[in-house]
Design a protein around this motif. Structure first.
Motif, PDB file in Angstrom:
ATOM      1  N   ALA A 227       2.169  -8.632 -11.745  1.00  0.00           N
ATOM      2  CA  ALA A 227       2.861  -7.503 -11.118  1.00  0.00           C
ATOM      3  C   ALA A 227       3.089  -7.858  -9.663  1.00  0.00           C
ATOM      4  CB  ALA A 227       2.035  -6.226 -11.235  1.00  0.00           C
ATOM      5  N   LEU A 228       4.336  -8.155  -9.313  1.00  0.00           N
ATOM      6  CA  LEU A 228       4.629  -8.629  -7.967  1.00  0.00           C
ATOM      7  C   LEU A 228       5.710  -7.787  -7.306  1.00  0.00           C
ATOM      8  CD1 LEU A 228       4.809 -12.469  -8.730  1.00  0.00           C
ATOM      9  CD2 LEU A 228       2.893 -11.226  -7.734  1.00  0.00           C
ATOM     10  N   ASP A 229       5.382  -7.193  -6.177  1.00  0.00           N
ATOM     11  CA  ASP A 229       6.380  -6.519  -5.373  1.00  0.00           C
ATOM     12  C   ASP A 229       7.300  -7.588  -4.791  1.00  0.00           C
ATOM     13  OD1 ASP A 229       7.398  -5.610  -2.597  1.00  0.00           O
ATOM     14  OD2 ASP A 229       6.776  -3.722  -3.550  1.00  0.00           O
ATOM     15  N   ALA A 230       8.607  -7.406  -4.929  1.00  0.00           N
ATOM     16  CA  ALA A 230       9.565  -8.432  -4.500  1.00  0.00           C
ATOM     17  C   ALA A 230       9.400  -8.792  -3.034  1.00  0.00           C
ATOM     18  CB  ALA A 230      10.988  -7.955  -4.769  1.00  0.00           C
ATOM     19  N   ARG A 231       9.100  -7.791  -2.190  1.00  0.00           N
ATOM     20  CA  ARG A 231       8.961  -8.059  -0.753  1.00  0.00           C
ATOM     21  C   ARG A 231       7.716  -8.889  -0.468  1.00  0.00           C
ATOM     22  NH1 ARG A 231       9.325  -1.823   0.494  1.00  0.00           N
ATOM     23  NH2 ARG A 231       8.230  -1.946  -1.510  1.00  0.00           N
TER      24      ARG A 231
ATOM     25  N   GLY B  56      10.591 -18.855 -16.998  1.00  0.00           N
ATOM     26  CA  GLY B  56      10.482 -17.408 -17.135  1.00  0.00           C
ATOM     27  C   GLY B  56       9.508 -16.811 -16.138  1.00  0.00           C
ATOM     28  N   ILE B  57       8.403 -17.502 -15.898  1.00  0.00           N
ATOM     29  CA  ILE B  57       7.427 -17.043 -14.909  1.00  0.00           C
ATOM     30  C   ILE B  57       8.082 -16.975 -13.527  1.00  0.00           C
ATOM     31  CG2 ILE B  57       5.330 -17.717 -13.645  1.00  0.00           C
ATOM     32  CD1 ILE B  57       4.249 -18.827 -16.292  1.00  0.00           C
ATOM     33  N   LEU B  58       8.887 -17.978 -13.211  1.00  0.00           N
ATOM     34  CA  LEU B  58       9.572 -18.003 -11.919  1.00  0.00           C
ATOM     35  C   LEU B  58      10.578 -16.859 -11.799  1.00  0.00           C
ATOM     36  CD1 LEU B  58      10.211 -21.844 -11.521  1.00  0.00           C
ATOM     37  CD2 LEU B  58       8.419 -20.470 -10.475  1.00  0.00           C
ATOM     38  N   GLN B  59      11.087 -16.395 -12.956  1.00  0.00           N
ATOM     39  CA  GLN B  59      12.019 -15.271 -12.965  1.00  0.00           C
ATOM     40  C   GLN B  59      11.293 -13.935 -12.943  1.00  0.00           C
ATOM     41  OE1 GLN B  59      15.407 -15.399 -12.825  1.00  0.00           O
ATOM     42  NE2 GLN B  59      15.232 -17.611 -12.589  1.00  0.00           N
ATOM     43  N   GLY B  60       9.958 -13.974 -13.075  1.00  0.00           N
ATOM     44  CA  GLY B  60       9.192 -12.744 -13.065  1.00  0.00           C
ATOM     45  C   GLY B  60       9.136 -12.041 -14.405  1.00  0.00           C
ATOM     46  N   TRP B  61       9.433 -12.759 -15.499  1.00  0.00           N
ATOM     47  CA  TRP B  61       9.433 -12.142 -16.826  1.00  0.00           C
ATOM     48  C   TRP B  61       8.007 -11.867 -17.296  1.00  0.00           C
ATOM     49  CZ3 TRP B  61      13.259 -16.088 -19.458  1.00  0.00           C
ATOM     50  CH2 TRP B  61      14.533 -15.892 -18.913  1.00  0.00           C
TER      51      TRP B  61
ATOM     52  N   LYS C 118       0.812  -1.211   0.000  1.00  0.00           N
ATOM     53  CA  LYS C 118       0.000   0.000   0.000  1.00  0.00           C
ATOM     54  C   LYS C 118       0.850   1.268   0.000  1.00  0.00           C
ATOM     55  CE  LYS C 118      -4.092  -2.050   2.128  1.00  0.00           C
ATOM     56  NZ  LYS C 118      -5.011  -2.075   3.279  1.00  0.00           N
ATOM     57  N   THR C 119       2.141   1.126   0.240  1.00  0.00           N
ATOM     58  CA  THR C 119       3.051   2.267   0.197  1.00  0.00           C
ATOM     59  C   THR C 119       3.599   2.514  -1.202  1.00  0.00           C
ATOM     60  OG1 THR C 119       4.856   0.774   0.860  1.00  0.00           O
ATOM     61  CG2 THR C 119       3.752   2.008   2.609  1.00  0.00           C
ATOM     62  N   VAL C 120       3.063   1.834  -2.206  1.00  0.00           N
ATOM     63  CA  VAL C 120       3.564   1.939  -3.575  1.00  0.00           C
ATOM     64  C   VAL C 120       3.493   3.386  -4.075  1.00  0.00           C
ATOM     65  CG1 VAL C 120       1.294   1.445  -4.581  1.00  0.00           C
ATOM     66  CG2 VAL C 120       3.364   0.950  -5.898  1.00  0.00           C
ATOM     67  N   ASP C 121       4.487   3.787  -4.883  1.00  0.00           N
ATOM     68  CA  ASP C 121       4.455   5.134  -5.442  1.00  0.00           C
ATOM     69  C   ASP C 121       3.640   5.135  -6.735  1.00  0.00           C
ATOM     70  OD1 ASP C 121       6.165   4.286  -7.628  1.00  0.00           O
ATOM     71  OD2 ASP C 121       7.879   4.549  -6.297  1.00  0.00           O
ATOM     72  N   ALA C 122       3.284   6.321  -7.193  1.00  0.00           N
ATOM     73  CA  ALA C 122       2.398   6.457  -8.347  1.00  0.00           C
ATOM     74  C   ALA C 122       2.946   5.811  -9.618  1.00  0.00           C
ATOM     75  CB  ALA C 122       2.074   7.932  -8.584  1.00  0.00           C
ATOM     76  N   PRO C 123       4.216   6.046  -9.987  1.00  0.00           N
ATOM     77  CA  PRO C 123       4.731   5.428 -11.215  1.00  0.00           C
ATOM     78  C   PRO C 123       4.692   3.903 -11.178  1.00  0.00           C
ATOM     79  CG  PRO C 123       6.141   7.245 -10.547  1.00  0.00           C
ATOM     80  CD  PRO C 123       5.204   6.976  -9.399  1.00  0.00           C
ATOM     81  N   THR C 124       5.052   3.316 -10.019  1.00  0.00           N
ATOM     82  CA  THR C 124       5.037   1.850  -9.893  1.00  0.00           C
ATOM     83  C   THR C 124       3.617   1.314  -9.981  1.00  0.00           C
ATOM     84  OG1 THR C 124       7.013   1.917  -8.501  1.00  0.00           O
ATOM     85  CG2 THR C 124       5.706  -0.100  -8.438  1.00  0.00           C
ATOM     86  N   LEU C 125       2.675   2.008  -9.362  1.00  0.00           N
ATOM     87  CA  LEU C 125       1.275   1.597  -9.410  1.00  0.00           C
ATOM     88  C   LEU C 125       0.761   1.637 -10.847  1.00  0.00           C
ATOM     89  CD1 LEU C 125      -1.396   0.836  -8.034  1.00  0.00           C
ATOM     90  CD2 LEU C 125      -1.813   3.289  -7.692  1.00  0.00           C
ATOM     91  N   GLY C 126       1.047   2.727 -11.542  1.00  0.00           N
ATOM     92  CA  GLY C 126       0.593   2.845 -12.922  1.00  0.00           C
ATOM     93  C   GLY C 126       1.198   1.776 -13.809  1.00  0.00           C
TER      94      GLY C 126
END
Length: 215
Positions: free
Chosen positions: A124-128, A166-171, A104-112
């Motif tokens: 779209a996966l946040d690494a944390r 590739g999916i596991l790599q987040g591509w 929920k702390t995501v910034d606007a560019p990352t959210l868009g």
């Protein structure tokens, strides 16, 4: 490319207002809002947004239940907004079919960027969030015999295995297409086949299932 459409589902009006401002400033169309899961499902059915930006803790019907119905009925892809104390809910959202997770702390560019990626058929996966979600899956997976992971997977073709890697790599689909030298529609077909064979609802669910089975 046509601007993606988004439905905002969060029980806090101030948060919805903030998200709307962030998204609309980047040319993304917010077609509706919902303050609980029941309204989110109803509005998704009526508005058919490309992406439902979903909170998990809401009064009445929660975000996980709403996500499950939205995914099962094909009403839109669900991108979850979560906080650091919601590991158990993230795990449930993975199983419900959410295709992306952001803090929920995501910034606007990352959210868009995340909304556009999900609307285009990617995850779209946040690494944390991903690290904690995979740890939760591992904790809820029975111990396996060392070296048995590949044998436990369905019979994937060589190309499907490459796509899974590739999916596991987040591509993204575009990255997979470039690396494998195939078209994006072909990538989408392979991804669909991989998810079907794994019994996964989404890319994140597939990654969780595979990594959760590692020794």
């Amino acid at each position: 490319m046509t601007a993606p459409t988004v439905l905002l589902a969060d029980d806090h009006g101030a948060i919805r207002a903030g998200l709307r401002i962030m998204l609309e400033a980047q040319g993304i169309t917010v077609v509706g809002e919902a303050a609980d899961g029941e309204v989110a499902v109803r509005n998704a059915a009526a508005l058919r947004p490309d992406v439902v930006l979903m909170d998990l803790r809401m009064p009445g019907r929660d975000g996980i239940s709403a996500t499950r119905e939205i995914v099962e009925r094909g009403l839109g892809d669900v991108l979850v907004l979560t906080s650091f104390d919601e590991d158990d809910l993230v795990f449930g959202a993975i199983r419900a079919g959410a295709v992306g997770f952001l803090l929920k702390t995501v910034d606007a560019p990352t959210l868009g960027q995340a909304v556009r990626a999900v609307a285009a058929g990617d995850g779209a996966l946040d690494a944390r969030v991903t690290r904690r979600a995979l740890a939760a899956v591992a904790e809820n997976t029975p111990p396996t015999v060392p070296g048995a992971r590949q044998a436990a997977l369905p019979d994937l073709t060589a190309r499907e295995q490459e796509v899974l890697d590739g999916i596991l790599q987040g591509w993204s689909n575009a990255q997979l297409a470039a690396r494998l030298r195939i078209s994006v529609p072909t990538v989408k077909t392979h991804v669909s086949n991989v998810l079907t064979k794994l019994g996964a609802r989404s890319r994140s669910h597939a990654a969780a299932l595979v990594r959760g089975g590692e020794d």
